[in-house]
Design a protein around this motif. Structure first.
Motif, PDB file in Angstrom:
ATOM      1  N   GLY A 187      -2.626 -13.633   7.610  1.00  0.00           N
ATOM      2  CA  GLY A 187      -3.416 -13.618   6.383  1.00  0.00           C
ATOM      3  C   GLY A 187      -3.249 -12.330   5.606  1.00  0.00           C
ATOM      4  N   SER A 188      -3.188 -11.200   6.312  1.00  0.00           N
ATOM      5  CA  SER A 188      -3.053  -9.912   5.633  1.00  0.00           C
ATOM      6  C   SER A 188      -1.711  -9.794   4.919  1.00  0.00           C
ATOM      7  CB  SER A 188      -3.218  -8.764   6.637  1.00  0.00           C
ATOM      8  OG  SER A 188      -2.270  -8.872   7.684  1.00  0.00           O
ATOM      9  N   LEU A 189      -0.623 -10.207   5.575  1.00  0.00           N
ATOM     10  CA  LEU A 189       0.698 -10.110   4.960  1.00  0.00           C
ATOM     11  C   LEU A 189       0.890 -11.185   3.896  1.00  0.00           C
ATOM     12  CD1 LEU A 189       2.788  -9.226   8.123  1.00  0.00           C
ATOM     13  CD2 LEU A 189       1.941  -7.704   6.341  1.00  0.00           C
ATOM     14  N   SER A 190       0.197 -12.291   4.042  1.00  0.00           N
ATOM     15  CA  SER A 190       0.203 -13.304   2.989  1.00  0.00           C
ATOM     16  C   SER A 190      -0.390 -12.710   1.708  1.00  0.00           C
ATOM     17  CB  SER A 190      -0.604 -14.527   3.432  1.00  0.00           C
ATOM     18  OG  SER A 190      -0.647 -15.510   2.415  1.00  0.00           O
ATOM     19  N   TYR A 191      -1.546 -12.073   1.851  1.00  0.00           N
ATOM     20  CA  TYR A 191      -2.202 -11.441   0.702  1.00  0.00           C
ATOM     21  C   TYR A 191      -1.285 -10.418   0.037  1.00  0.00           C
ATOM     22  CZ  TYR A 191      -5.346  -8.234  -1.780  1.00  0.00           C
ATOM     23  OH  TYR A 191      -5.925  -7.425  -2.725  1.00  0.00           O
ATOM     24  N   LEU A 207      -0.934  -2.646  -0.487  1.00  0.00           N
ATOM     25  CA  LEU A 207      -1.245  -2.364   0.916  1.00  0.00           C
ATOM     26  C   LEU A 207      -2.574  -1.621   1.018  1.00  0.00           C
ATOM     27  CD1 LEU A 207      -0.556  -2.202   3.937  1.00  0.00           C
ATOM     28  CD2 LEU A 207       0.844  -0.175   3.442  1.00  0.00           C
ATOM     29  N   HIS A 208      -2.769  -0.646   0.145  1.00  0.00           N
ATOM     30  CA  HIS A 208      -4.037   0.100   0.129  1.00  0.00           C
ATOM     31  C   HIS A 208      -5.213  -0.835  -0.150  1.00  0.00           C
ATOM     32  CE1 HIS A 208      -6.970   3.268  -0.715  1.00  0.00           C
ATOM     33  NE2 HIS A 208      -7.249   2.640  -1.840  1.00  0.00           N
ATOM     34  N   LYS A 212      -8.428  -1.660   2.227  1.00  0.00           N
ATOM     35  CA  LYS A 212      -9.793  -1.413   1.735  1.00  0.00           C
ATOM     36  C   LYS A 212     -10.657  -2.661   1.867  1.00  0.00           C
ATOM     37  CE  LYS A 212     -12.182   0.651  -2.227  1.00  0.00           C
ATOM     38  NZ  LYS A 212     -12.005   1.194  -3.606  1.00  0.00           N
ATOM     39  N   ILE A 213     -10.093  -3.827   1.583  1.00  0.00           N
ATOM     40  CA  ILE A 213     -10.830  -5.088   1.687  1.00  0.00           C
ATOM     41  C   ILE A 213     -11.130  -5.431   3.142  1.00  0.00           C
ATOM     42  CG2 ILE A 213     -10.658  -7.598   1.293  1.00  0.00           C
ATOM     43  CD1 ILE A 213      -8.880  -6.914  -1.145  1.00  0.00           C
ATOM     44  N   GLY A 214     -10.278  -4.925   4.048  1.00  0.00           N
ATOM     45  CA  GLY A 214     -10.445  -5.237   5.465  1.00  0.00           C
ATOM     46  C   GLY A 214      -9.555  -6.354   5.945  1.00  0.00           C
ATOM     47  N   TYR A 215      -8.529  -6.688   5.168  1.00  0.00           N
ATOM     48  CA  TYR A 215      -7.596  -7.738   5.577  1.00  0.00           C
ATOM     49  C   TYR A 215      -6.675  -7.277   6.705  1.00  0.00           C
ATOM     50  CZ  TYR A 215      -8.649 -10.998   1.755  1.00  0.00           C
ATOM     51  OH  TYR A 215      -9.247 -11.891   0.913  1.00  0.00           O
ATOM     52  N   THR A 216      -6.352  -5.978   6.728  1.00  0.00           N
ATOM     53  CA  THR A 216      -5.448  -5.459   7.754  1.00  0.00           C
ATOM     54  C   THR A 216      -6.233  -4.918   8.946  1.00  0.00           C
ATOM     55  OG1 THR A 216      -5.379  -3.178   6.958  1.00  0.00           O
ATOM     56  CG2 THR A 216      -3.850  -4.744   5.928  1.00  0.00           C
ATOM     57  N   GLU A 217      -5.505  -4.615  10.012  1.00  0.00           N
ATOM     58  CA  GLU A 217      -6.100  -3.878  11.122  1.00  0.00           C
ATOM     59  C   GLU A 217      -6.447  -2.465  10.645  1.00  0.00           C
ATOM     60  OE1 GLU A 217      -6.829  -5.066  14.106  1.00  0.00           O
ATOM     61  OE2 GLU A 217      -6.043  -7.043  13.589  1.00  0.00           O
ATOM     62  N   PRO A 218      -7.323  -1.748  11.370  1.00  0.00           N
ATOM     63  CA  PRO A 218      -7.661  -0.370  10.960  1.00  0.00           C
ATOM     64  C   PRO A 218      -6.421   0.497  10.732  1.00  0.00           C
ATOM     65  CG  PRO A 218      -9.142  -1.102  12.679  1.00  0.00           C
ATOM     66  CD  PRO A 218      -8.124  -2.187  12.526  1.00  0.00           C
ATOM     67  N   SER A 264       2.500  10.114  13.127  1.00  0.00           N
ATOM     68  CA  SER A 264       1.043  10.169  13.322  1.00  0.00           C
ATOM     69  C   SER A 264       0.363   9.304  12.268  1.00  0.00           C
ATOM     70  CB  SER A 264       0.541  11.604  13.204  1.00  0.00           C
ATOM     71  OG  SER A 264       0.638  12.049  11.863  1.00  0.00           O
ATOM     72  N   LYS A 265      -0.868   8.916  12.554  1.00  0.00           N
ATOM     73  CA  LYS A 265      -1.616   8.106  11.592  1.00  0.00           C
ATOM     74  C   LYS A 265      -1.814   8.874  10.286  1.00  0.00           C
ATOM     75  CE  LYS A 265      -5.577   4.990  11.266  1.00  0.00           C
ATOM     76  NZ  LYS A 265      -6.758   4.425  11.945  1.00  0.00           N
ATOM     77  N   ALA A 266      -2.000  10.179  10.389  1.00  0.00           N
ATOM     78  CA  ALA A 266      -2.181  11.012   9.192  1.00  0.00           C
ATOM     79  C   ALA A 266      -0.911  11.022   8.351  1.00  0.00           C
ATOM     80  CB  ALA A 266      -2.562  12.431   9.595  1.00  0.00           C
ATOM     81  N   GLU A 267       0.248  11.173   9.005  1.00  0.00           N
ATOM     82  CA  GLU A 267       1.524  11.143   8.270  1.00  0.00           C
ATOM     83  C   GLU A 267       1.721   9.796   7.590  1.00  0.00           C
ATOM     84  OE1 GLU A 267       4.837  13.761  10.505  1.00  0.00           O
ATOM     85  OE2 GLU A 267       3.902  12.248  11.772  1.00  0.00           O
ATOM     86  N   TYR A 268       1.407   8.750   8.323  1.00  0.00           N
ATOM     87  CA  TYR A 268       1.552   7.399   7.763  1.00  0.00           C
ATOM     88  C   TYR A 268       0.655   7.223   6.542  1.00  0.00           C
ATOM     89  CZ  TYR A 268       0.935   2.310   7.421  1.00  0.00           C
ATOM     90  OH  TYR A 268       0.849   1.021   6.962  1.00  0.00           O
ATOM     91  N   SER A 269      -0.582   7.690   6.634  1.00  0.00           N
ATOM     92  CA  SER A 269      -1.548   7.491   5.554  1.00  0.00           C
ATOM     93  C   SER A 269      -1.121   8.163   4.254  1.00  0.00           C
ATOM     94  CB  SER A 269      -2.923   8.030   5.970  1.00  0.00           C
ATOM     95  OG  SER A 269      -3.437   7.281   7.051  1.00  0.00           O
ATOM     96  N   VAL A 270      -0.533   9.342   4.342  1.00  0.00           N
ATOM     97  CA  VAL A 270      -0.213  10.093   3.117  1.00  0.00           C
ATOM     98  C   VAL A 270       1.179   9.791   2.571  1.00  0.00           C
ATOM     99  CG1 VAL A 270      -1.776  11.969   3.731  1.00  0.00           C
ATOM    100  CG2 VAL A 270       0.635  12.117   4.401  1.00  0.00           C
ATOM    101  N   ASN A 271       1.977   9.039   3.320  1.00  0.00           N
ATOM    102  CA  ASN A 271       3.366   8.796   2.884  1.00  0.00           C
ATOM    103  C   ASN A 271       3.669   7.333   2.561  1.00  0.00           C
ATOM    104  OD1 ASN A 271       4.575  11.470   3.031  1.00  0.00           O
ATOM    105  ND2 ASN A 271       4.223  11.335   5.242  1.00  0.00           N
ATOM    106  N   LYS A 272       2.651   6.557   2.272  1.00  0.00           N
ATOM    107  CA  LYS A 272       2.879   5.123   2.018  1.00  0.00           C
ATOM    108  C   LYS A 272       3.681   4.849   0.752  1.00  0.00           C
ATOM    109  CE  LYS A 272      -1.151   3.658   4.625  1.00  0.00           C
ATOM    110  NZ  LYS A 272      -2.582   3.347   4.561  1.00  0.00           N
ATOM    111  N   LEU A 273       3.765   5.829  -0.131  1.00  0.00           N
ATOM    112  CA  LEU A 273       4.586   5.650  -1.331  1.00  0.00           C
ATOM    113  C   LEU A 273       6.050   5.408  -0.980  1.00  0.00           C
ATOM    114  CD1 LEU A 273       3.164   8.409  -3.727  1.00  0.00           C
ATOM    115  CD2 LEU A 273       2.758   5.961  -3.840  1.00  0.00           C
ATOM    116  N   LEU A 274       6.446   5.780   0.230  1.00  0.00           N
ATOM    117  CA  LEU A 274       7.826   5.555   0.670  1.00  0.00           C
ATOM    118  C   LEU A 274       8.160   4.062   0.754  1.00  0.00           C
ATOM    119  CD1 LEU A 274       8.099   8.252   3.501  1.00  0.00           C
ATOM    120  CD2 LEU A 274       9.153   8.336   1.225  1.00  0.00           C
ATOM    121  N   PHE A 275       7.131   3.218   0.861  1.00  0.00           N
ATOM    122  CA  PHE A 275       7.368   1.775   0.891  1.00  0.00           C
ATOM    123  C   PHE A 275       7.842   1.237  -0.464  1.00  0.00           C
ATOM    124  CE2 PHE A 275       4.106   1.587   4.449  1.00  0.00           C
ATOM    125  CZ  PHE A 275       4.988   1.104   5.407  1.00  0.00           C
TER     126      PHE A 275
END
Length: 375
Positions: A187-191, A207-208, A212-218, A264-275
């Motif tokens: 459902g999350s990837l469908s959205y 993705l953000h 925020k909506i809660g469709y993805t895992e934490p 790390s989760k912190a690195e992942y959180s701040v670098n999502k623009l790479l997607f």
């Protein structure tokens, strides 16, 4: 006399608490329409259990308003437990018609399934782990269910409340030759990809929004890794008799070499623009009138399981998906090139809890039939 079904509920998170409220709301309906009384003598979270006691009102079985306030009741009265405590309690209380409901994501609890079966429990599981462990455990579990004449239902393992597993089981048991199953299982990837295909918005922003909506895992890397889709494919493959393992599934992750589980989760959180750049490139280089979809595909002829990003025609069932719906195509000999299509909400606590409740009622119905045979 009404048939009393004793539900031992493991897990009072989103699905477990929603299940309680659904049963509380419909308790009178089940009594009047099916003459079934659903009870919760034991409710647990990961470490504590609430045991029903004489003189202690069990608010979980009161009105909905009281059920919603019963967290305090649980907190005040719950105690540390292990599976042996559960088994000892139901035996001492002479409780019959036992159904253990696993609304957790616990691998530890799964190890207790066989002792529960051997002590009189049917099992309903929203938890997928038991059906995705090594084939030796998978087979041992089913041997015990057969030996002790107990039921194991887990419709919500694939597609939440959608009737995917039962449909596939019915086709398979009727002798229908299923040749391929493919579809959007998440459902999350469908959205994410439904929006990405229609809107001129960067992938990272969608993705953000999904987070925020809660469709993805934490940690949304669990969704993007493809592992959850792969587990669902594995469950379906085993339903159809393939003795395969998770390691045999070819998974093309949506994560990037420079943005994956190793960071790390912190690195992942701040670098999502790479997607943004690679997915925008994939979007722009498709054929005209095509959209990206992240699918699972089980080929029964080749005996292959694959999770991958594909480009689908907008006019196809997969191309027309909206929202966070899941859609599964089932190809068979009889239906030829026209698959059976199952579509709907593939995630969410309400539909998942309702699917669990449906499995509970199916077992209750089978218990009643057996009781009438031996009456």
């Amino acid at each position: 006399m009404s048939l009393k079904i004793n539900i031992i509920l493991f897990g009072i998170g989103n699905v477990g608490s929603t299940l309680i409220n659904q049963i509380v709301e419909s308790k009178q309906f089940f009594l009047e329409s099916q003459n079934i009384e659903l009870r919760f003598p034991i409710i647990t979270n990961s470490t504590l259990a609430f045991f029903e006691k004489d003189g202690l009102k069990n608010k979980w079985e009161a009105t909905r308003g009281e059920a919603e306030l019963s967290g305090a009741n649980f907190a005040q009265s719950a105690i540390p437990f292990n599976i042996e405590d559960i088994i000892e309690y139901v035996q001492f209380q002479n409780l019959e018609n036992l159904i253990a409901v696993d609304a957790t994501a616990s691998s530890h609890l799964v190890k207790s399934y066989i002792p529960l079966i051997q002590n009189g429990f049917h099992i309903v599981a929203a938890n997928k782990i038991a059906n995705t462990l090594h084939n030796d455990f998978y087979a041992a579990l089913r041997r015990n269910f057969k030996k002790f004449d107990k039921q194991f239902l887990y419709e919500t393992n694939v597609g939440a409340g959608l009737p995917i597993i039962n449909t596939i089981k019915d086709l398979h048991h009727s002798g229908e030759k299923i040749t391929k199953i493919r579809g959007v299982f998440s459902g999350s990837l469908s959205y994410i990809f439904n929006r990405f295909g229609k809107e001129n918005i960067p992938f990272s922003q969608i993705l953000h929004d999904a987070e925020k909506i809660g469709y993805t895992e934490p940690d949304s890397r669990e969704d993007l890794s493809g592992n959850d889709v792969a587990r669902k494919l594995l469950i379906l493959a085993r339903e159809l008799g393939l003795e395969t393992e998770f390691s045999n599934i070819k998974i093309t992750s949506l994560l990037l070499p420079n943005l994956n589980e190793k960071h790390s989760k912190a690195e992942y959180s701040v670098n999502k623009l790479l997607f943004d750049k690679p997915y925008q490139t994939a979007k722009l280089t498709q054929k005209e009138n095509h959209v990206l979809r992240y699918i699972g595909e089980l080929d029964l002829i080749q005996k292959t399981l694959e999770v991958k990003l594909t480009s689908e025609p907008e006019s196809s069932p997969l191309g027309q998906l909206k929202g966070a719906d899941s859609l599964i195509e089932i190809y068979t000999n009889s239906y030829g090139e026209n698959p059976i299509v199952i579509q709907g909400a593939g995630a969410g606590k309400e539909v998942t809890a309702r699917g669990v409740l449906t499995d509970i009622l199916k077992i209750a119905s089978q218990i009643r039939v057996k009781e009438s045979l031996f009456a």
